[in-house]
Write a protein that holds these residues in place. Structure first.
Motif, PDB file in Angstrom:
ATOM      1  N   THR A   5      38.537  56.367  10.272  1.00 63.67           N
ATOM      2  CA  THR A   5      37.090  56.574  10.258  1.00 63.67           C
ATOM      3  C   THR A   5      36.595  56.605   8.825  1.00 63.67           C
ATOM      4  OG1 THR A   5      37.255  57.893  12.272  1.00 63.67           O
ATOM      5  CG2 THR A   5      35.219  58.074  11.034  1.00 63.67           C
ATOM      6  N   LEU A  48      29.975  43.166  11.992  1.00 62.81           N
ATOM      7  CA  LEU A  48      31.436  43.139  12.074  1.00 62.81           C
ATOM      8  C   LEU A  48      31.876  41.712  12.396  1.00 62.81           C
ATOM      9  CD1 LEU A  48      32.046  46.397  14.135  1.00 62.81           C
ATOM     10  CD2 LEU A  48      32.715  46.007  11.776  1.00 62.81           C
ATOM     11  N   ALA A  90      36.716  41.717  15.749  1.00 62.46           N
ATOM     12  CA  ALA A  90      36.670  43.154  15.458  1.00 62.46           C
ATOM     13  C   ALA A  90      36.886  43.994  16.714  1.00 62.46           C
ATOM     14  CB  ALA A  90      35.351  43.503  14.799  1.00 62.46           C
ATOM     15  N   GLN A 113      36.726  48.166  17.060  1.00 63.34           N
ATOM     16  CA  GLN A 113      35.950  48.669  15.931  1.00 63.34           C
ATOM     17  C   GLN A 113      34.511  48.933  16.350  1.00 63.34           C
ATOM     18  OE1 GLN A 113      36.204  46.518  12.222  1.00 63.34           O
ATOM     19  NE2 GLN A 113      38.128  45.576  12.846  1.00 63.34           N
ATOM     20  N   TRP A 137      31.960  54.104  10.473  1.00 64.59           N
ATOM     21  CA  TRP A 137      32.739  52.941  10.890  1.00 64.59           C
ATOM     22  C   TRP A 137      34.076  53.445  11.408  1.00 64.59           C
ATOM     23  CZ3 TRP A 137      35.164  48.999   6.954  1.00 64.59           C
ATOM     24  CH2 TRP A 137      35.722  47.931   7.648  1.00 64.59           C
ATOM     25  N   GLN A 138      34.386  53.124  12.663  1.00 64.85           N
ATOM     26  CA  GLN A 138      35.628  53.578  13.279  1.00 64.85           C
ATOM     27  C   GLN A 138      36.493  52.383  13.668  1.00 64.85           C
ATOM     28  OE1 GLN A 138      34.113  56.042  16.484  1.00 64.85           O
ATOM     29  NE2 GLN A 138      34.485  57.876  15.259  1.00 64.85           N
ATOM     30  N   ILE A 139      37.785  52.501  13.371  1.00 67.76           N
ATOM     31  CA  ILE A 139      38.764  51.473  13.714  1.00 67.76           C
ATOM     32  C   ILE A 139      39.865  52.169  14.501  1.00 67.76           C
ATOM     33  CG2 ILE A 139      40.312  49.701  12.839  1.00 67.76           C
ATOM     34  CD1 ILE A 139      38.644  49.812  10.196  1.00 67.76           C
ATOM     35  N   PHE A 163      44.626  50.112  13.107  1.00 67.95           N
ATOM     36  CA  PHE A 163      44.574  49.324  11.883  1.00 67.95           C
ATOM     37  C   PHE A 163      46.003  48.943  11.523  1.00 67.95           C
ATOM     38  CE2 PHE A 163      41.652  48.972   8.036  1.00 67.95           C
ATOM     39  CZ  PHE A 163      42.383  47.973   7.448  1.00 67.95           C
ATOM     40  N   HIS A 206      40.185  44.633   6.943  1.00 65.64           N
ATOM     41  CA  HIS A 206      38.987  44.629   7.781  1.00 65.64           C
ATOM     42  C   HIS A 206      37.778  44.736   6.870  1.00 65.64           C
ATOM     43  CE1 HIS A 206      41.048  44.854  11.607  1.00 65.64           C
ATOM     44  NE2 HIS A 206      41.775  45.864  11.150  1.00 65.64           N
TER      45      HIS A 206
END
Length: 160
Positions: free
Chosen positions: A43, A59, A63, A66, A79-81, A84, A90
């Motif tokens: 995050t 994005l 993505a 995400q 922004w949350q992934i 990863f 990214h």
């Protein structure tokens, strides 16, 4: 530890003025961990200027997992992934709409960027548990024979 420390993720922020009422923030995040490992629940939180009227996030097409959204009440971009993968990158492009013309002081209000990460089965310090000896053995206690390594961020802050 006596070895050099390398951060597991590197962040490359870029802030440009597109017009007097519009700023463009580009965030590029690179994972410097082995490709067999991954960061979970990554995050990034970016504070926005007080004069920010809105933010539109772009994005890439690939993505998956995400999300990027602007919380207007907190004046913060989040922004949350979810996952990863190591040795990948990214990118997020955020366009900031401003209520008044951009000034140097307004540009300084963007950031600092706070990043929270968790990397299962990875140890940044390279410390290892080679053996563990239990001095007192009780019949009621049955120890498990495994070690779980987890890297978590406590205070990972990048200034613009």
């Amino acid at each position: 530890t006596s070895t050099d420390f390398r951060a597991p993720f590197r962040l490359f922020p870029n802030l440009e003025e597109e017009s007097p009422y519009k700023l463009v923030l580009t965030l590029l995040v690179s994972a410097d961990i082995p490709d067999a490992n991954y960061g979970s629940n990554v995050t990034l939180r970016v504070p926005m200027p007080k004069a920010c009227a809105g933010v539109s996030c772009e994005l890439p097409q690939n993505a998956a997992g995400q999300t990027a959204e602007y919380a207007a009440t907190a004046k913060q971009l989040v922004w949350q992934i979810k996952k990863f993968q190591g040795q990948t990158e990214h990118q997020l492009v955020a366009k900031l709409a401003l209520e008044s013309p951009c000034t140097i002081a307004m540009r300084k209000e963007v950031g600092p960027i706070a990043m929270s990460i968790e990397i299962p089965m990875y140890n940044v310090s390279k410390l290892q548990v080679r053996y563990l000896r239990i001095a007192e053995q009780h019949k009621t206690y049955n120890p498990y024979r495994w070690v779980r390594y987890v890297t978590q961020s406590n205070s990972y802050v990048i200034r613009l």
